[in-house]
Motif scaffolding. Sequence first.
Motif, PDB file in Angstrom:
ATOM      1  N   GLU A 222      -6.598   2.540   3.730  1.00  0.00           N
ATOM      2  CA  GLU A 222      -6.627   1.213   4.237  1.00  0.00           C
ATOM      3  C   GLU A 222      -5.772   0.386   3.607  1.00  0.00           C
ATOM      4  O   GLU A 222      -5.074  -0.534   4.211  1.00  0.00           O
ATOM      5  N   GLN A 223      -5.815   0.279   2.221  1.00  0.00           N
ATOM      6  CA  GLN A 223      -4.744  -0.529   1.469  1.00  0.00           C
ATOM      7  C   GLN A 223      -3.434  -0.207   1.432  1.00  0.00           C
ATOM      8  O   GLN A 223      -2.546  -0.704   0.665  1.00  0.00           O
ATOM      9  N   LYS A 224      -3.093   1.068   1.759  1.00  0.00           N
ATOM     10  CA  LYS A 224      -1.707   1.886   1.702  1.00  0.00           C
ATOM     11  C   LYS A 224      -1.476   1.469   0.145  1.00  0.00           C
ATOM     12  O   LYS A 224      -0.161   1.246  -0.324  1.00  0.00           O
ATOM     13  N   ARG A 225      -2.430   2.015  -0.773  1.00  0.00           N
ATOM     14  CA  ARG A 225      -2.328   1.609  -2.248  1.00  0.00           C
ATOM     15  C   ARG A 225      -1.254   2.481  -3.038  1.00  0.00           C
ATOM     16  O   ARG A 225      -1.009   3.648  -2.674  1.00  0.00           O
ATOM     17  N   ALA A 226      -0.589   1.755  -3.771  1.00  0.00           N
ATOM     18  CA  ALA A 226       0.415   2.331  -4.607  1.00  0.00           C
ATOM     19  C   ALA A 226      -0.113   3.188  -5.647  1.00  0.00           C
ATOM     20  O   ALA A 226      -1.112   2.597  -6.332  1.00  0.00           O
ATOM     21  N   VAL A 227      -0.001   4.397  -5.962  1.00  0.00           N
ATOM     22  CA  VAL A 227      -0.612   5.173  -6.962  1.00  0.00           C
ATOM     23  C   VAL A 227       0.416   5.385  -8.253  1.00  0.00           C
ATOM     24  O   VAL A 227      -0.001   6.155  -9.267  1.00  0.00           O
ATOM     25  N   SER A 228       1.783   4.939  -7.998  1.00  0.00           N
ATOM     26  CA  SER A 228       2.661   4.978  -9.032  1.00  0.00           C
ATOM     27  C   SER A 228       3.920   3.887  -8.579  1.00  0.00           C
ATOM     28  O   SER A 228       3.744   3.347  -7.743  1.00  0.00           O
ATOM     29  N   SER A 229       4.731   4.006  -9.609  1.00  0.00           N
ATOM     30  CA  SER A 229       6.026   2.924  -9.139  1.00  0.00           C
ATOM     31  C   SER A 229       6.598   3.662  -8.178  1.00  0.00           C
ATOM     32  O   SER A 229       7.507   2.667  -7.670  1.00  0.00           O
ATOM     33  N   SER A 230       6.475   4.653  -7.643  1.00  0.00           N
ATOM     34  CA  SER A 230       7.270   5.131  -6.692  1.00  0.00           C
ATOM     35  C   SER A 230       6.729   5.786  -5.593  1.00  0.00           C
ATOM     36  O   SER A 230       7.260   6.057  -4.388  1.00  0.00           O
ATOM     37  N   LEU A 231       5.235   6.127  -5.507  1.00  0.00           N
ATOM     38  CA  LEU A 231       4.548   6.673  -4.500  1.00  0.00           C
ATOM     39  C   LEU A 231       3.431   5.749  -3.989  1.00  0.00           C
ATOM     40  O   LEU A 231       2.889   4.890  -4.902  1.00  0.00           O
ATOM     41  N   ARG A 232       2.896   5.561  -2.869  1.00  0.00           N
ATOM     42  CA  ARG A 232       1.918   5.211  -2.109  1.00  0.00           C
ATOM     43  C   ARG A 232       1.222   5.921  -1.102  1.00  0.00           C
ATOM     44  O   ARG A 232       1.907   6.919  -0.730  1.00  0.00           O
TER      45      ARG A 232
END
Length: 300
Positions: free
Chosen positions: A228-238
């Motif tokens: 839902e948040q389209k959350r970023a899991v790193s500096s380059s990936l979401r």
Amino acid sequence: MGARFEQIATPAALLEGLSAEQETVRRREEARALEAGQSAARRKRGFVWLGVGFVGMFLVPALLKVIDIEAIGGVGALLVIGALGYGVYQLFEAGTGVRFEPPDDPARFALARAVLEALLPDLAPVEATLWVVTDAVARAPVAERRRREGGGWLEVRTLEWFQLEAQAGDGSRWTIGARIVRREKSKPSRRGTKTRVFREERVRVALAASAKQPLPEGTAVKLARLAEQKRAVSSSLRVARARATNRRAEVELVLDEGARSGRVEAARRAASFGFFAADAVFVTGPELVLGAALLGRLRG
């Protein structure tokens, strides 16, 4: 067509086979580079001899005005024709082997090795499946083609260039895949048809739990929140999307557009044919493994 690696074996055997295939592809690329160098040398010789021929076309008549000997005129004409002919021949030979199609992307074998080496300690020594292809996305079949509102077309090509299916030591099964998606939008205008091309890279990781160790109940909630948040899991990936049941969890990550654009620009500056760079793969090995690490943390 590009190189393809498709094999069913234990993870350790897959790693060995992948290393051997990578060496074969490396030698093939060296041969292509040598051929390209030879073509460049032929092209240079061709232009030099054409230049000599054109200069001779003006030099021989001028020489005949000074030295009135018919033999010199005949010999000069033959030399001019020979220089022009040899120059054309060299240019023809140089152009015969030129490929105008997108090049292969052999670096994908190194990415596949990085994933296997990172996961190998946690994988069971049972049969696993791996495939890697080096084809350019421009060669992939059209997955979708439809008319757009206001005219023009949308054409989508999807290339699944990597997939690993393997069993973990606890009996659960991992499926890790990566693909590059190419969307081409065309729109008619007064000056002709305008075309824009968009590319993105996605990493899909699925975890099928074993019967003895189902997924925790909170996993689905956590994944839904990430999606839902389209959350970023790193500096380059979401996170692009995610879902889970008590037996299966899946997350799809997308490479950030800014990160990909920066990597494409760096590749363009380094490559001989920079206009092909955008069709290459720019996700890294650690980024491919990141989805597995994310699901592993949620499961724990």
